[in-house]
Design an enzyme around this catalytic site. Structure first.
Site, PDB file in Angstrom:
ATOM      1  N   CYS A   1      -1.924   9.502   1.763  1.00  0.00           N
ATOM      2  CA  CYS A   1      -1.520   9.049   0.707  1.00  0.00           C
ATOM      3  C   CYS A   1      -2.505   8.972  -0.422  1.00  0.00           C
ATOM      4  O   CYS A   1      -2.351   9.086  -1.905  1.00  0.00           O
ATOM      5  CB  CYS A   1      -1.015   7.387   0.785  1.00  0.00           C
TER       6      CYS A   1
ATOM      7  N   GLU B   1       0.914  -1.449  -0.055  1.00  0.00           N
ATOM      8  CA  GLU B   1       0.114  -0.146   0.169  1.00  0.00           C
ATOM      9  C   GLU B   1       0.927   1.072   0.046  1.00  0.00           C
ATOM     10  O   GLU B   1       1.477   1.580   0.948  1.00  0.00           O
ATOM     11  CB  GLU B   1      -1.056  -0.206   1.111  1.00  0.00           C
TER      12      GLU B   1
HETATM   13  P1  NAD Z   1      10.606   6.977   3.930  1.00  0.00           P
HETATM   14  O1  NAD Z   1      10.476   6.609   2.687  1.00  0.00           O
HETATM   15  O2  NAD Z   1      12.172   7.019   4.408  1.00  0.00           O
HETATM   16  O3  NAD Z   1       9.913   6.143   5.214  1.00  0.00           O
HETATM   17  C1  NAD Z   1       8.398   5.981   4.856  1.00  0.00           C
HETATM   18  C2  NAD Z   1       8.219   4.889   6.037  1.00  0.00           C
HETATM   19  O4  NAD Z   1       8.972   3.658   5.717  1.00  0.00           O
HETATM   20  C3  NAD Z   1       8.763   5.302   7.390  1.00  0.00           C
HETATM   21  O5  NAD Z   1       7.755   4.810   8.725  1.00  0.00           O
HETATM   22  C4  NAD Z   1       9.796   4.527   7.656  1.00  0.00           C
HETATM   23  O6  NAD Z   1      10.252   4.327   9.064  1.00  0.00           O
HETATM   24  C5  NAD Z   1       9.852   3.368   6.678  1.00  0.00           C
HETATM   25  N1  NAD Z   1      11.007   2.829   6.339  1.00  0.00           N
HETATM   26  C6  NAD Z   1      11.999   3.377   5.665  1.00  0.00           C
HETATM   27  N2  NAD Z   1      12.984   2.391   5.216  1.00  0.00           N
HETATM   28  C7  NAD Z   1      12.454   1.476   5.640  1.00  0.00           C
HETATM   29  C8  NAD Z   1      13.113  -0.248   5.391  1.00  0.00           C
HETATM   30  N3  NAD Z   1      14.264  -0.131   4.631  1.00  0.00           N
HETATM   31  N4  NAD Z   1      12.193  -1.025   5.879  1.00  0.00           N
HETATM   32  C9  NAD Z   1      11.186  -0.755   6.439  1.00  0.00           C
HETATM   33  N5  NAD Z   1      10.560   0.377   6.741  1.00  0.00           N
HETATM   34  C10 NAD Z   1      11.394   1.291   6.205  1.00  0.00           C
HETATM   35  O7  NAD Z   1      10.202   8.678   4.112  1.00  0.00           O
HETATM   36  P2  NAD Z   1       9.306   9.627   5.015  1.00  0.00           P
HETATM   37  O8  NAD Z   1      10.321  10.702   5.335  1.00  0.00           O
HETATM   38  O9  NAD Z   1       9.010   8.838   6.542  1.00  0.00           O
HETATM   39  O10 NAD Z   1       8.173   9.820   4.235  1.00  0.00           O
HETATM   40  C11 NAD Z   1       8.419  10.223   2.964  1.00  0.00           C
HETATM   41  C12 NAD Z   1       7.584   9.775   1.913  1.00  0.00           C
HETATM   42  O11 NAD Z   1       6.966   8.579   2.245  1.00  0.00           O
HETATM   43  C13 NAD Z   1       6.212  10.686   1.888  1.00  0.00           C
HETATM   44  O12 NAD Z   1       6.539  11.766   0.727  1.00  0.00           O
HETATM   45  C14 NAD Z   1       5.152   9.731   1.155  1.00  0.00           C
HETATM   46  O13 NAD Z   1       5.497   9.927  -0.136  1.00  0.00           O
HETATM   47  C15 NAD Z   1       5.520   8.561   1.885  1.00  0.00           C
HETATM   48  N6  NAD Z   1       4.871   7.968   2.739  1.00  0.00           N
HETATM   49  C16 NAD Z   1       3.513   7.260   2.515  1.00  0.00           C
HETATM   50  C17 NAD Z   1       2.743   6.828   3.213  1.00  0.00           C
HETATM   51  C18 NAD Z   1       1.484   5.957   2.868  1.00  0.00           C
HETATM   52  O14 NAD Z   1       0.635   5.962   3.514  1.00  0.00           O
HETATM   53  N7  NAD Z   1       1.351   5.295   1.500  1.00  0.00           N
HETATM   54  C19 NAD Z   1       2.837   6.985   4.869  1.00  0.00           C
HETATM   55  C20 NAD Z   1       4.106   7.672   5.167  1.00  0.00           C
HETATM   56  C21 NAD Z   1       4.990   8.265   4.098  1.00  0.00           C
END
Ligand code: NAD
Length: 491
Positions: free
Chosen positions: A297, A263
């Site tokens: 999202c 998702e």
């Molecule tokens: P990010 O991509 O680094 O992290 C998103 C989430 O994934 C965080 O909770 C992080 O802890 C987790 N994560 C990161 N690397 C991981 C890994 N290797 N294994 C497991 N989990 C991991 O970025 P961010 O700064 O937290 O969020 C930025 C972008 O993420 C936003 O611009 C948005 O596009 C996206 N996002 C999407 C959703 C959604 O509901 N689909 C939710 C939060 C963030």
């Protein structure tokens, strides 16, 4: 057992914040190492507490527990599982006030929004639990003497990963589906919003979910995902988050041929057609756009308006944006809190300045608020060039970029031009145009004449790079089940 709370550590925190620990094999623990991270209140930039980070040995304990927990949980009758899960839903409802406060403190969203999210996850848990009672197989007529049946069994222990924007909603999607289907789970919720996840898990513990069935960990995300996904114990990888992280996790799962439920992000277009009511479209778009400061999202994020409606639409959108009271989510009347972290605010600032550098106009907002915390004003951009970054990168913040179109085919082409396909919205008074939008928009979630939210009864999920598999509805249990064909020759 009562809910554990820790005394707040920040001077301005008058509300109790949840005690944060790992929950492994039915026990709360700080883990075997000494690594931890601060949990920050985004409205004040002050520390609320710390989150312990799991070491490999903690993760291995969680995996062993989930393996044992799965065999125990799937062996219970559906009635036994159902009554435990309904009890957990009742506890969540009873504790919604306290859990909502914890969520506002750690994520920033306004208290009514946070409490509403908690109540919704209780409903979701009840719904999934009842839906799992209808996990019917089928009997296929064969020769006399052979019985051919198809059954759906729980897939096994699940490795789940959830982000910070819906601290209750995202974890519950995974926990409710897994436990209802008869699976156990090891979930890594966000290190930035761990208190809500702990509070939810305490409800399951107090409801009588046996040790090992539900395990909650926090850690260094890449370390945790590598370990949990590579382990032969886990049978499904379920993740909500950004597309880059989704791809990384899907890659790890592919190495061990494990199915995934993804998702991921989107960049939802809103097409406001020539025959729409521009004021109504603007008010309904704004109502969805600024929820959770745009960190959703499915948030409307590319607003494509027929050129004849542009001025009236923008005027109404700016009025709606300027009427949003921004502040600490604990204050009464606040409709939008801060961004959840400093990275998000910087990203939003960069997207706005890039658009302005390329010729866009800031119709309102476009700046930080002059106060502590990670506040950014609700922002409307007009005349946004199509090559601006905000038209290609998910803004995940309170930015509403507006562009115009003359032909619907051009609007549809723009809407479908990105590799994302999560949500899309259209406004029109014409049934024929609505049909064109329904057929033409590439999205897993489509709303006409409003920006509808998710409900337990219906599936949510994307197409293209926005992910695969569904959460919610009858489809929401599919990923957590495997199908078995059984042929039995009776004589
Ligand atoms: P990010 O991509 O680094 O992290 C998103 C989430 O994934 C965080 O909770 C992080 O802890 C987790 N994560 C990161 N690397 C991981 C890994 N290797 N294994 C497991 N989990 C991991 O970025 P961010 O700064 O937290 O969020 C930025 C972008 O993420 C936003 O611009 C948005 O596009 C996206 N996002 C999407 C959703 C959604 O509901 N689909 C939710 C939060 C963030």
């Amino acid at each position: 057992m009562s809910t554990q709370t820790a005394a707040p550590t920040g001077p301005s925190e008058l509300q109790a914040y949840e005690r944060v620990q790992l929950y492994i094999d039915g026990e709360w623990t700080d883990g075997s190492g000494s690594r931890c991270e601060d949990i920050i209140n985004p409205a004040t930039a002050e520390a609320l507490g710390t989150v312990p980070l799991a070491e490999d040995v903690d993760l291995d304990r969680a995996l062993t527990a989930a393996d044992r927990g799965f065999r125990l949980w799937r062996g219970l009758s559906v009635d036994e599982r159902t009554s435990i899960l309904h009890r957990a839903a009742d506890l969540i409802r009873q504790r919604a006030g306290a859990i909502g406060t914890t969520m506002t403190l750690e994520e920033g969203k306004p208290l009514p929004e946070a409490r509403g999210e908690v109540v919704r996850v209780a409903k979701l848990l009840d719904w999934d639990t009842e839906e799992a009672r209808r996990n019917y197989g089928r009997i296929i007529p064969m020769d006399a003497g052979t019985e051919l049946t198809v059954t759906h069994e729980p897939i096994g222990p699940v490795a789940a990963f959830t982000p910070w924007n819906f601290p209750a909603g995202s974890p519950m999607r995974k926990i409710a589906a897994a436990l209802s289907a008869g699976c156990s789970i090891v979930i890594k919720a966000s290190e930035e919003t761990p208190g809500t996840a702990c509070a939810l898990v305490r409800c399951f513990e107090d409801a009588g979910v046996p040790a090992g069935v539900l395990n909650l960990v926090f850690g260094v995300p890449a370390e945790v995902s590598e370990r949990l996904i590579a382990s032969p114990v886990t049978r499904l990888v379920a993740s909500t988050g950004s597309i880059p992280v989704g791809k990384q996790l899907a890659g790890l799962a592919a190495r061990v041929m494990k199915p995934t439920l993804m998702e991921l992000g989107g960049h939802a277009p809103v097409i406001v057609c020539e025959d729409a009511d521009p004021e109504q479209a603007a008010v309904r778009t704004a109502a969805s756009k600024f929820v959770n400061a745009g960190q959703v999202c499915t948030a409307p994020s590319r607003i494509i308006v027929h050129e004849r409606l542009h001025d009236r639409f923008v005027e109404a959108l700016v009025r709606a944006a300027e009427s949003v009271k921004v502040g600490d989510g604990l204050e009464g009347g606040v409709r939008m809190g801060p961004l959840a972290n400093d990275r998000r605010r910087s990203a939003v600032e960069q997207l706005v300045s890039d658009a302005v550098d390329r010729g866009a106009t800031v119709a309102c907002g476009g700046k930080r608020l002059d106060r502590e915390g990670w506040f950014y004003a609700p922002t409307v951009l007009t005349g946004v060039p199509r090559d601006a970054r905000v038209m290609h990168e998910e803004p995940f913040g309170p930015i509403a970029p507006v562009v115009t179109f003359t032909e619907l085919s051009d609007a549809l082409e723009l809407a479908n031009s990105l590799p994302f396909g999560l949500a899309a919205y259209g406004f029109t008074e014409s049934a024929a145009t609505a049909a064109e939008l329904k057929n033409g928009l590439e999205a897993g979630i489509l709303s006409i004449n409003h920006c509808g939210g998710s409900v337990p009864e219906a599936p949510s999920g994307g197409v293209k790079e926005s992910g695969h598999g569904k959460e919610g509805g009858s489809e929401g249990l599919e990923a957590y089940l495997v199908t078995k064909r059984i042929s039995h020759r009776l004589r």
